[in-house]
Design an enzyme around this catalytic site. Structure first.
Site, PDB file in Angstrom:
ATOM      1  N   LEU A 197      -6.576   8.965   2.141  1.00 12.59           N
ATOM      2  CA  LEU A 197      -7.323   7.961   1.501  1.00 12.59           C
ATOM      3  C   LEU A 197      -7.201   6.814   2.653  1.00 12.59           C
ATOM      4  O   LEU A 197      -6.345   6.400   3.073  1.00 12.59           O
ATOM      5  CB  LEU A 197      -6.330   7.252   0.567  1.00 12.59           C
ATOM      6  CG  LEU A 197      -6.208   8.041  -0.852  1.00 12.59           C
ATOM      7  CD1 LEU A 197      -5.156   7.440  -1.678  1.00 12.59           C
ATOM      8  CD2 LEU A 197      -7.560   8.150  -1.188  1.00 12.59           C
ATOM      9  N   GLU A 198      -8.606   6.430   3.077  1.00  7.22           N
ATOM     10  CA  GLU A 198      -8.653   5.682   3.868  1.00  7.22           C
ATOM     11  C   GLU A 198      -7.925   4.094   3.938  1.00  7.22           C
ATOM     12  O   GLU A 198      -7.621   3.556   4.965  1.00  7.22           O
ATOM     13  CB  GLU A 198     -10.175   5.042   4.428  1.00  7.22           C
ATOM     14  CG  GLU A 198     -11.131   4.375   3.485  1.00  7.22           C
ATOM     15  CD  GLU A 198     -11.848   5.475   2.811  1.00  7.22           C
ATOM     16  OE1 GLU A 198     -11.385   6.423   2.456  1.00  7.22           O
ATOM     17  OE2 GLU A 198     -12.696   4.980   2.295  1.00  7.22           O
ATOM     18  N   ASN A 199      -7.462   3.771   2.718  1.00  2.00           N
ATOM     19  CA  ASN A 199      -6.793   2.545   2.442  1.00  2.00           C
ATOM     20  C   ASN A 199      -5.278   2.734   2.565  1.00  2.00           C
ATOM     21  O   ASN A 199      -4.634   1.724   2.574  1.00  2.00           O
ATOM     22  CB  ASN A 199      -6.804   1.989   0.950  1.00  2.00           C
ATOM     23  CG  ASN A 199      -6.884   3.156   0.002  1.00  2.00           C
ATOM     24  OD1 ASN A 199      -7.379   4.267  -0.084  1.00  2.00           O
ATOM     25  ND2 ASN A 199      -6.336   2.892  -1.112  1.00  2.00           N
TER      26      ASN A 199
ATOM     27  N   SER B 136      -5.024   4.090   9.699  1.00  6.37           N
ATOM     28  CA  SER B 136      -5.608   4.750   9.009  1.00  6.37           C
ATOM     29  C   SER B 136      -6.935   4.979   9.793  1.00  6.37           C
ATOM     30  O   SER B 136      -7.247   6.269   9.779  1.00  6.37           O
ATOM     31  CB  SER B 136      -5.935   4.290   7.757  1.00  6.37           C
ATOM     32  OG  SER B 136      -6.654   5.146   6.685  1.00  6.37           O
TER      33      SER B 136
END
Lengths: 221, 218, 221, 218
Positions: free
Chosen positions: D45-47, D87
């Protein structure tokens, strides 16, 4: 996703002349077993990128003692008179780099950035031959990214798939080196099942670790 | 009181409650012994810790906790560990309130040379260039002369550590502040005359009409 | 080193027109109490730097609902139709920035770097009007650092002196924002004595936190 | 099997054991349902997470764990949490093996437009520009046409997401690979003819003499 590898087998992947990022700061947080095995296998002509040359007999200093470091990129070598001697005798090339710049150059290499724009080194010998870029009226030195063939890193704990956790000041350059090398080999003081290291405590995710060195035998077990 | 202790006691008064402080090895590190009561500061190790403490007892060392010189040390409750990139983010981003470093030479512009003696000593700059360039305040702690020769000069002969002017020089003779106009003598050590300071210095000094005596931490 | 501050008092420090970095990603990891208090005190004309505008009624979206965001720097606003409407109506200025670039720009602001050299955005509208720098034969976009008057951040746990620990995906932009603002105000879901958060779990050291908001009253205690 | 399911089943075969994979919201996220047995991948998840998992049961959500769309999700054992800079270091540093994203348009050069329709839809690029520029492989998952109009064009009319060529286009009609010479048709969906693909496409296509049928994950 089988990453466990014997110590000898791990080091056999590293050819003479390879470039190695080696974690640690004055030996604290260095991959001592991998260093020992490099020596046992007689690897030579190495380029070593690391914070310092530690002391004779300690960490990266052991590679210096054995005269297998052809070139070193470091921020500090003053605690190891032997590398100073080799440098003055022309046996070793040492590139000195401010410590913060060294860290950012390694990070830039691993993060896909084009370089580091810093004021550190401006007006000093560090700036000689390097580009300076004016940004909003202020001058910055352009320092280039660093990468390597291998990163040899040391963790406090690893889990079975290669997630890594560090302890106290042994973290230092290890996590950024794990991003910046083509192949990452990790050793850990302790190895635990998946799920033992909570997600928030994992500093280097398993996907970055190519090979995890098998644990050391202790008391015959 | 020996010269180094005097310097450390004077510098201890520059630390403010809540400051993040980075001390060099040797004389600068002595400052920790003279912190005034009620002043709680955070000591940073550039190798990755805020919250350096002395070991309470030999035999309690942890091999994962060293200082920038590689000596095994302790940590205070509330310490914080981090990697080298973050550590120098603190330094270069101006989050470190004060660094105290040793000096080989300081010149009239307030520029410091303290990392290399070409042909003799090539230790490398370590974190010194980052600290001098990035910390909010930079204090140089040094003995005023080396083998009788002045270390405060018109212009540094050794390679500079940074193009940034340092904040203060503290020696066993005086406290000297680099300013736009030059090096101003701010305090004299107990029993020291301004003539002694001038004689031991190779740079032009600005001498105010009244110079108070150096204050010292207990 | 007394950092505890009442919620109202913390927000009273923030003037109309201030620039705020606000942590969180679609509201996860946003400082919800500080946002609520900004609204209660009627603060306006704010510049907000944050990943996204969340949704109406959620996180930064609540500030948008109240029409108090004069300018927003974000990577994504598509989940909040109200900010889209305000932008098209000319009531709000939105500067869109690739998410990775946004993170690095904030980090650069806090780390004292001159800018970010990235390939992201090259050959797109993001590159318009920006400098490009060729480094070793490859072009990089120069993106400038971001800083703000205040960072409003949310932690999972804080200790009494302000060390912060984050949980799971609520970490996101909070730690880098804590480096990049003149004044950092943190709220935490839980507050514990010094020493409860181990040094390796502290992500934002206490020295970066200027003010720690007092805990919420629960069940009258 | 509907069009989206077919696309997801085809793309599932592109995932290799041990890969780090980032899936866009919507159609790309459907790929998770069709992972072949024995293929263990890490979903980013890029978050700020590696190790996304579906929630086992509603009511077990954690408000500190969301996906990039803000939905509350689960995590696998061995997950890892990090900040946004790290990330995107993974993404921009080439550590993500594969990203699957939706597309509005792809052109003959293999360039993608998927983040904005000027004057109509201004969602922002989020992480899309970083993903397309930085991931090792980029697969575009999309329905071949929109309201009967081709989305694979000679040249994109919408603003580009990146100047970097994507790796593969997978639609309900075909698998198409952008190459130095242009867009090559690599596979046809079951029952689809090459004429149908040509008719639904506005770009020049390279048509090999034999085109295998699209393989699908179970």
């Amino acid at each position: 996703m089988h990453k466990a590898i014997g110590l000898a087998e791990a080091v056999e992947m590293i050819p003479d002349g390879a470039s190695l990022m080696i974690g640690g700061f004055m030996g604290v947080g260095s991959p001592h077993r991998l260093i020992g095995e490099l020596l046992r296998q007689g690897r030579k002509d190495l380029t070593v990128i690391g914070n310092d040359a530690a002391r004779p007999g300690v960490g990266i200093g052991r590679l210096v003692d054995a005269k297998v470091v052809k070139r070193m990129v470091a921020s500090h070598i003053g605690t190891n008179p032997e590398i100073g001697r080799q440098m003055i005798a022309g046996e070793t090339i040492v590139e000195l780099c401010p410590q913060g710049t060294l860290a950012e150059r390694i990070r830039a290499g691993g993060y896909g950035l084009g370089g580091v724009l810093t004021t550190t080194g401006i007006g000093t010998v560090v700036a000689e031959g390097k580009r300076q870029i004016e940004i909003e009226g202020k001058m910055f030195l352009l320092e280039l990214p660093l990468t390597a063939d291998f990163a040899l890193i040391a963790a406090h704990r690893a889990d079975h798939i290669g997630n890594l956790e560090y302890a106290l000041t042994s973290r230092n350059f290890n996590p950024i080196m794990a991003m910046a090398a083509a192949t990452v080999i990790a050793e850990a003081a302790e190895i635990v099942p998946v799920g033992v290291i909570p997600p928030d405590d994992v500093v280097t995710p398993a996907v970055l670790v190519d090979h995890l060195v098998e644990r050391e035998k202790l008391n015959g077990r | 009181m020996d010269a180094k202790e005097l310097i450390a006691r004077r510098i201890a008064l520059e630390l403010k409650d809540g400051d993040l402080v980075n001390l060099g090895i040797g004389l600068p590190a002595m400052v920790t012994h003279y912190l005034p009561p009620g002043v709680d500061v955070f000591f940073q190790l550039e190798n990755g810790l805020i919250g350096l403490a002395a070991l309470p007892h030999p035999g309690l060392e942890n091999y994962f906790l060293g200082d920038a010189g590689g000596a095994l040390v302790g940590a205070v409750p509330g310490a914080c560990a981090f990697d080298s990139a973050f550590s120098f983010g603190l330094i270069r981003g101006g989050h470190v309130d004060l660094t105290v470093l040793g000096g080989l030479e300081v010149d009239e512009r307030g520029l410091l040379a303290n990392w290399v003696v070409p042909g003799k000593m090539v230790p490398g700059m370590g974190g010194a260039m980052d600290l001098v360039t990035g910390c909010k305040r930079v204090i140089v702690a040094m003995i005023h002369t080396a083998k009788g020769k002045p270390k405060i000069l018109k212009q540094c002969t050794l390679p500079l550590t940074s193009a940034r002017r340092i904040s203060l020089i503290v020696t066993e003779l005086a406290v000297i502040e680099p300013t736009d106009e030059g090096l101003a003598v701010r305090e004299l050590a107990p029993g020291v005359t301004v003539e002694q300071v001038i004689a031991a210095t190779d740079a032009k000094l600005i001498i105010p009409s009244e110079i108070p005596e150096m204050k010292l931490a207990a």
